[in-house]
Design a protein around this motif. Structure first.
Motif, PDB file in Angstrom:
ATOM      1  N   ASN A  51       0.856  -1.302  -0.146  1.00 21.48           N
ATOM      2  CA  ASN A  51       0.073  -0.204  -0.029  1.00 21.48           C
ATOM      3  C   ASN A  51       0.782   1.277  -0.130  1.00 21.48           C
ATOM      4  N   LYS A  52       2.103   1.200  -0.560  1.00 15.61           N
ATOM      5  CA  LYS A  52       2.685   2.193  -0.890  1.00 15.61           C
ATOM      6  C   LYS A  52       3.146   2.632  -2.230  1.00 15.61           C
ATOM      7  N   LYS A  53       1.980   2.708  -2.949  1.00 14.39           N
ATOM      8  CA  LYS A  53       1.710   2.916  -4.370  1.00 14.39           C
ATOM      9  C   LYS A  53       2.388   4.255  -4.668  1.00 14.39           C
ATOM     10  N   GLU A  54       2.131   5.311  -3.882  1.00 12.24           N
ATOM     11  CA  GLU A  54       2.713   6.861  -4.321  1.00 12.24           C
ATOM     12  C   GLU A  54       4.095   6.826  -3.975  1.00 12.24           C
ATOM     13  N   GLN A  55       4.654   5.996  -3.368  1.00 14.38           N
ATOM     14  CA  GLN A  55       6.349   5.939  -3.114  1.00 14.38           C
ATOM     15  C   GLN A  55       6.855   5.199  -4.286  1.00 14.38           C
ATOM     16  N   ALA A  56       6.194   4.182  -4.868  1.00 17.15           N
ATOM     17  CA  ALA A  56       6.754   3.535  -6.103  1.00 17.15           C
ATOM     18  C   ALA A  56       6.847   4.608  -7.114  1.00 17.15           C
ATOM     19  N   ILE A  57       5.647   5.226  -7.183  1.00 20.35           N
ATOM     20  CA  ILE A  57       5.476   6.317  -8.273  1.00 20.35           C
ATOM     21  C   ILE A  57       6.576   7.406  -8.244  1.00 20.35           C
ATOM     22  N   SER A  58       6.606   7.638  -6.978  1.00 20.79           N
ATOM     23  CA  SER A  58       7.522   8.987  -6.546  1.00 20.79           C
ATOM     24  C   SER A  58       9.243   8.512  -7.138  1.00 20.79           C
ATOM     25  N   ILE A  59       9.522   7.460  -6.795  1.00 16.19           N
ATOM     26  CA  ILE A  59      10.796   6.871  -7.238  1.00 16.19           C
ATOM     27  C   ILE A  59      10.939   6.894  -8.897  1.00 16.19           C
ATOM     28  N   LEU A  60       9.736   6.365  -9.566  1.00 16.96           N
ATOM     29  CA  LEU A  60       9.825   6.292 -10.835  1.00 16.96           C
ATOM     30  C   LEU A  60       9.977   7.745 -11.677  1.00 16.96           C
ATOM     31  N   LYS A  61       9.335   8.839 -10.853  1.00 16.44           N
ATOM     32  CA  LYS A  61       9.307  10.147 -11.226  1.00 16.44           C
ATOM     33  C   LYS A  61      10.810  10.574 -11.125  1.00 16.44           C
ATOM     34  N   ASN A  62      11.355  10.343 -10.036  1.00 14.93           N
ATOM     35  CA  ASN A  62      12.625  11.058  -9.673  1.00 14.93           C
ATOM     36  C   ASN A  62      13.765  10.230 -10.571  1.00 14.93           C
ATOM     37  N   LEU A  63      13.581   9.051 -10.596  1.00 14.41           N
ATOM     38  CA  LEU A  63      14.591   8.548 -11.718  1.00 14.41           C
ATOM     39  C   LEU A  63      14.462   9.030 -13.179  1.00 14.41           C
ATOM     40  N   ARG A  64      13.289   9.215 -13.497  1.00 17.13           N
ATOM     41  CA  ARG A  64      12.969   9.993 -14.850  1.00 17.13           C
ATOM     42  C   ARG A  64      13.431  11.329 -14.724  1.00 17.13           C
ATOM     43  N   ARG A  65      13.312  12.153 -13.724  1.00 17.01           N
ATOM     44  CA  ARG A  65      13.899  13.483 -13.697  1.00 17.01           C
ATOM     45  C   ARG A  65      15.310  13.434 -13.794  1.00 17.01           C
ATOM     46  N   TRP A  66      16.035  12.650 -13.051  1.00 19.97           N
ATOM     47  CA  TRP A  66      17.553  12.363 -13.079  1.00 19.97           C
ATOM     48  C   TRP A  66      17.990  12.326 -14.607  1.00 19.97           C
ATOM     49  N   ARG A  67      17.511  11.433 -15.141  1.00 21.65           N
ATOM     50  CA  ARG A  67      17.875  10.953 -16.625  1.00 21.65           C
ATOM     51  C   ARG A  67      17.535  12.079 -17.518  1.00 21.65           C
ATOM     52  N   GLN A  68      16.771  12.827 -17.263  1.00 27.18           N
ATOM     53  CA  GLN A  68      16.242  13.864 -18.525  1.00 27.18           C
ATOM     54  C   GLN A  68      16.661  15.358 -17.937  1.00 27.18           C
ATOM     55  N   ASP A  69      17.051  15.744 -16.863  1.00 28.39           N
ATOM     56  CA  ASP A  69      17.816  17.141 -16.465  1.00 28.39           C
ATOM     57  C   ASP A  69      19.150  16.957 -16.691  1.00 28.39           C
ATOM     58  N   THR A  70      19.799  17.862 -17.650  1.00 26.87           N
ATOM     59  CA  THR A  70      21.079  17.947 -17.825  1.00 26.87           C
ATOM     60  C   THR A  70      21.783  18.241 -16.765  1.00 26.87           C
ATOM     61  N   ARG A  71      21.466  18.910 -15.627  1.00 26.10           N
ATOM     62  CA  ARG A  71      22.433  19.026 -14.312  1.00 26.10           C
ATOM     63  C   ARG A  71      22.736  17.741 -13.635  1.00 26.10           C
ATOM     64  N   PHE A  72      22.094  16.680 -14.032  1.00 32.67           N
ATOM     65  CA  PHE A  72      22.347  15.386 -13.425  1.00 32.67           C
ATOM     66  C   PHE A  72      23.084  14.393 -14.293  1.00 32.67           C
ATOM     67  N   LYS A  73      23.926  14.930 -15.331  1.00 35.97           N
ATOM     68  CA  LYS A  73      24.567  14.189 -16.392  1.00 35.97           C
ATOM     69  C   LYS A  73      25.614  13.288 -15.766  1.00 35.97           C
ATOM     70  N   LYS A  74      26.122  13.614 -14.682  1.00 34.40           N
ATOM     71  CA  LYS A  74      27.242  13.076 -14.003  1.00 34.40           C
ATOM     72  C   LYS A  74      26.602  11.684 -13.254  1.00 34.40           C
ATOM     73  N   LEU A  75      25.351  11.627 -13.080  1.00 37.51           N
ATOM     74  CA  LEU A  75      24.792  10.558 -12.496  1.00 37.51           C
ATOM     75  C   LEU A  75      24.198   9.636 -13.642  1.00 37.51           C
ATOM     76  N   GLN A  76      24.308   8.287 -13.741  1.00 37.31           N
ATOM     77  CA  GLN A  76      23.494   7.411 -14.682  1.00 37.31           C
ATOM     78  C   GLN A  76      23.308   6.129 -13.881  1.00 37.31           C
ATOM     79  N   PHE A  77      22.325   5.513 -14.510  1.00 37.14           N
ATOM     80  CA  PHE A  77      21.869   4.203 -14.036  1.00 37.14           C
ATOM     81  C   PHE A  77      21.715   3.025 -15.118  1.00 37.14           C
TER      82      PHE A  77
END
Length: 394
Positions: A167-193
């Motif tokens: 019952n932590k669906k929103e937490q799972a969605i938040s992780i997915l959103k932040n992973l997407r943000r890190w890979r799309q925001d050029t300020r985070f180009k020093k972090l890859q997964f």
């Protein structure tokens, strides 16, 4: 009597590393090609193909200006624990980087952090840290001369699924959103997964969000079974120093028996043949030995019961009943047609999305389409399902 019996160079169960790792050069090169473009990578492969071994090999053989860190996150059970783990891995890298040593020492002092080592272990003196906020602060500050941090994360789909079940669906969605943000925001180009898991992440994300748009920009690298001459070369490699040898005729029969050429399936048959030969102290093997070993492997449910358990764990009961009936049918009838799949879907009230389940079974390495019919991808799995469900009136 043979004084020193040497078994094949194989490993079953634990991840194959070091001398037991069979180098998959083409897969590693494909992953690096995407990483060097700045992409996040999803290793797309069924279970037991060797994703984790590939990831660990890359960590042990990094390229210049990259720092690779592997972590199996299976035990993570909250969003905050996920960010804490990422933060810890980043601290481990920073503590080992000579290029930003002075900056890092100032950062530690500002956060009252002490005793950081290359594993990322740390102590906080007098304040609580918002791990997500700190990740978002640190990465954009890494200069152009700093190494790129590549985090190779295993079992992310399982973590997301467990959060959803808890019952932590929103937490799972938040992780997915932040992973997407890190890979799309050029300020985070020093972090890859590089992401991987033993269940299909697209199925899990679709269950959680009802769509897969948060994964669309991940670059897939396929970790395919051995092909061409590779299966023969693998047997030669695994048995080079072994007491039991395989001539061309036996290898051909052996591989025809397996059909699906992943090291795991090859290894369990090599192991069973070796054990029987060792007990009789006779290294000479025949096709009959291959057949007998195959039957012994099938009887050992420990090799395959997890394949069924995974389905029951990750599907709702009614969805599992539908999928399992499909697999039982294939096991007894050798194949299933799309019409028969539809008829079963109609019985289970699945006519709106029944082919999604078939696609998931394909992606996760259970079945494969052949001439508009679906068959088991591995004779091992087919015989396991038949043995596990010996009576079928479909």
């Amino acid at each position: 009597m043979i004084n020193k019996w040497i078994s094949p160079k194989i490993i079953i169960g634990p991840v194959a590393t070091g001398d037991y790792y069979y180098h998959r050069l083409e897969i590693v090169e494909d992953i690096w090609e995407e990483l060097e473009k700045g992409n996040f990578v999803l290793i797309a492969a069924p279970r037991r193909v060797g994703k984790t071994s590939v990831m660990k090999f890359m960590v042990e053989n990094p390229k210049e200006n990259y720092k690779l860190i592997f972590e199996n996150i299976q035990g993570i059970n909250s969003e905050d624990d996920f960010y804490k783990m990422i933060y810890k891995l980043i601290l481990g890298f920073l503590s080992d980087s000579k290029k930003i040593k002075n900056w890092f020492l100032k950062y530690l002092k500002s956060k009252s952090i002490s005793e950081v080592d290359i594993t990322g272990s740390f102590k906080i003196s007098d304040q609580k840290i918002d791990y997500l906020e700190e990740i978002n602060k640190i990465i954009p500050q890494l200069g152009a001369d700093c190494e790129t941090i590549i985090l190779l994360i295993d079992e992310l789909p399982e973590v997301l699924h467990n959060l959803y079940k808890s019952n932590k669906k929103e937490q799972a969605i938040s992780i997915l959103k932040n992973l997407r943000r890190w890979r799309q925001d050029t300020r985070f180009k020093k972090l890859q997964f590089v992401l991987a898991g033993s269940i299909g992440i697209h199925y899990v994300v679709n269950t959680i969000e009802g769509r897969n748009s948060d994964l669309n920009d991940l670059r897939k690298v396929y970790c395919n079974p051995l092909n061409g001459r590779q299966p023969n070369e693998y047997i030669d490699w695994a048995t080079r120093e072994a007491t039991v040898k395989y001539n061309d005729e036996i290898k051909e029969y052996f591989l025809n028996k397996i059909q699906y050429f992943v090291p795991y399936f090859i290894n369990i048959l090599l192991s069973e043949i070796d054990k029987t030969a060792k007990r009789s102290n006779n290294p000479e093997i025949s096709n009959r030995n291959v057949d007998d070993a195959f039957e012994m492997v099938i009887k050992n449910n420990d090799h395959f019961k997890d394949w069924k358990k995974r389905l029951s764990d990750y599907l709702t009961n009614d969805n599992f009943m539908f999928v399992n009936e499909i697999l039982i049918h294939i096991a007894h009838k050798e194949y299933i047609t799309i019409q028969t799949i539809y008829d079963k879907a109609n019985k289970h009230n699945k006519t709106s999305d029944y082919m999604d389940f078939i696609s998931d079974l394909e992606q996760d390495g259970y079945i494969i389409e052949n001439d508009k019919k679906y068959i088991f991808i591995s004779p091992f799995l087919k015989e396991f399902w038949k043995r596990n469900n010996p009576i079928y009136n479909g």
